[in-house]
Design an enzyme around this catalytic site. Structure first.
Site, PDB file in Angstrom:
ATOM      1  N   GLY A 166       0.822  -1.207   0.000  1.00 19.97           N
ATOM      2  CA  GLY A 166       0.000   0.000   0.000  1.00 19.97           C
ATOM      3  C   GLY A 166       0.862   1.266   0.000  1.00 19.97           C
ATOM      4  N   GLN A 167       0.264   2.376  -0.437  1.00 20.36           N
ATOM      5  CA  GLN A 167       0.998   3.646  -0.489  1.00 20.36           C
ATOM      6  C   GLN A 167       1.542   4.036   0.886  1.00 20.36           C
ATOM      7  OE1 GLN A 167      -0.321   6.989  -3.003  1.00 20.36           O
ATOM      8  NE2 GLN A 167      -2.366   6.204  -2.565  1.00 20.36           N
ATOM      9  N   ASP A 217      -4.561 -11.631   6.566  1.00 17.47           N
ATOM     10  CA  ASP A 217      -5.663 -11.207   5.695  1.00 17.47           C
ATOM     11  C   ASP A 217      -6.753 -10.563   6.548  1.00 17.47           C
ATOM     12  OD1 ASP A 217      -7.863 -10.981   3.996  1.00 17.47           O
ATOM     13  OD2 ASP A 217      -7.292 -12.760   2.860  1.00 17.47           O
ATOM     14  N   THR A 249      -9.835  -0.151  -0.159  1.00 16.61           N
ATOM     15  CA  THR A 249      -9.808   1.259  -0.588  1.00 16.61           C
ATOM     16  C   THR A 249     -10.447   1.500  -1.962  1.00 16.61           C
ATOM     17  OG1 THR A 249      -7.579   0.908  -1.455  1.00 16.61           O
ATOM     18  CG2 THR A 249      -7.737   1.835   0.758  1.00 16.61           C
ATOM     19  N   TYR A 305     -17.962   2.779   0.963  1.00 14.48           N
ATOM     20  CA  TYR A 305     -16.607   2.890   1.509  1.00 14.48           C
ATOM     21  C   TYR A 305     -16.607   3.792   2.754  1.00 14.48           C
ATOM     22  CZ  TYR A 305     -11.793   4.685   1.797  1.00 14.48           C
ATOM     23  OH  TYR A 305     -10.553   5.080   2.241  1.00 14.48           O
ATOM     24  N   TRP A 359      -7.117  12.455  -0.015  1.00 15.07           N
ATOM     25  CA  TRP A 359      -6.448  12.681  -1.302  1.00 15.07           C
ATOM     26  C   TRP A 359      -4.972  12.250  -1.247  1.00 15.07           C
ATOM     27  CZ3 TRP A 359      -8.179  17.785  -4.175  1.00 15.07           C
ATOM     28  CH2 TRP A 359      -9.569  17.825  -4.222  1.00 15.07           C
TER      29      TRP A 359
END
Ligand SMILES: NC(=O)c1ccc[n+]([C@@H]2O[C@H](COP(=O)([O-])OP(=O)(O)OC[C@H]3O[C@@H](n4cnc5c(N)ncnc54)[C@H](OP(=O)(O)O)[C@@H]3O)[C@@H](O)[C@H]2O)c1
Length: 301
Positions: free
Chosen positions: A10-11, A37, A63, A126, A151
């Protein structure tokens, strides 16, 4: 100090690894699929308890904002049940959890930058699962910090900045929504904030905080800045045509106002992110050094 981060590619997880590499007092371990998981509670408990961390950063989440509209159960399982299990495992070890949440918990209909105490009223599956996740984390572990951000972009994974660079390499003009406002947040800045809190100041300052890049813009303004920065480094650039949300259909409704007020975080922890423009320039520079067109480097959201 040993910090356990959920998520592998992930980022935010990747940014945490990079920022922590410069902090000799931190040992950072990532847990991720298939061994860990979020839709399998026993794998969560097993992985976290085995590592015995001093603090847990819950960075992994479902996400895929649009896909969640059709995959309500999967999103709920990961963002609510899974998030609660992570917090519960940390509670079993009597250690804090830093859980990451989102501006999507708000309706986006307010005219001001949202405060932590403003009414949460998500308009998407979400956002609903992330809000329920916040509640579940708070009740599973009294030692919790919930950090809402917005963002998010970075040199890693799929994100708006990478997409804009890729499109600019293919087209002369790009239509971008100009009536949704928010705070672009570099995952590297968010990682720095999380590690600051984790290493020094988490204790007794539990609760909900907003942490984003400093300053606000709309998606079209964000895109124009990406292209200015790219052109300055000899990268691709395109003309940005402003369009309205109504002209860009998405399955999940996007908030018109995603702005989060970060004053509480600054008052409490003495930290504010750099201006979003500065961090964007750095991420653009780094993306131009790698193959930014290769979406397979992304996490697919
Ligand atoms: N991206 C944004 O614009 C944004 C905005 C506001 C808030 N946030 C929040 O910020 C946090 C970090 O977001 P991000 O941008 O880093 O997300 P991301 O790049 O999409 O990464 C999501 C991570 O979650 C992991 N994951 C997903 N489902 C999983 C499962 N069932 N089990 C284990 N791991 C799973 C992924 O695993 P793999 O490594 O296996 O792919 C990946 O590491 C999330 O809580 C998100 O809700 C994001």
């Amino acid at each position: 100090m040993k910090i356990l981060v959920t998520g592998t590619h992930g980022q935010l997880a990747t940014s945490l690894v990079e920022v922590a590499a410069g902090m000799p007092d931190i040992t950072l371990v990532r847990v991720g699929r298939p061994g860990f998981d979020l839709s399998d509670p026993s794998s969560i408990r097993r992985a976290i308890i085995a590592e015995k961390p001093d603090i847990v950063v819950s960075a992994a989440a479902y996400t895929a904002v649009d896909r969640a509209e059709d995959e309500r159960d999967q999103a709920y399982q990961v963002n609510v049940v899974g998030a609660a299990c992570v917090a519960e495992a940390a509670a079993t070890l009597r250690v804090p959890v830093i859980h990451v949440s989102t501006d999507y918990v708000f309706s986006g209909e307010a005219s001001h930058a949202y405060l932590e105490g403003d009414e949460a009223e998500p308009k998407t599956v979400y956002g609903y699962t992330k809000l329920r996740g916040e509640h579940a984390v708070a009740s599973a572990n009294p030692r919790h910090l919930i950090l809402r951000t917005s963002w998010v972009y970075s040199p890693f994974g799929s994100n708006f900045v990478r997409t804009m660079l890729r499109l600019a390499a293919e087209r002369r003009a790009i239509a971008v929504v100009a009536d949704q406002w928010g705070n672009p947040t570099s995952a590297l800045d968010l990682a720095a904030a999380i590690l600051l809190v984790a290493t020094h100041r988490a204790r007794d300052r539990y609760g909900i905080y907003h942490v984003t890049g400093e300053g606000e813009t709309n998606w079209a303004g964000f895109a124009r800045h990406v292209f200015r920065a790219s052109a300055a480094h000899g990268g691709p650039s395109a003309e940005v045509k402003d369009i309205a949300t109504a002209e860009y259909r998405t399955k999940a409704r996007r908030p018109l106002n995603s702005r989060l007020c970060c004053d509480k975080f600054e008052r409490t922890f003495g930290w504010r992110a750099p201006p979003w423009q500065v961090s964007t320039e750095e991420v653009v520079r780094r993306l131009l050094e790698v193959d930014y067109r290769n979406q397979s480097q992304g996490t697919g959201v």
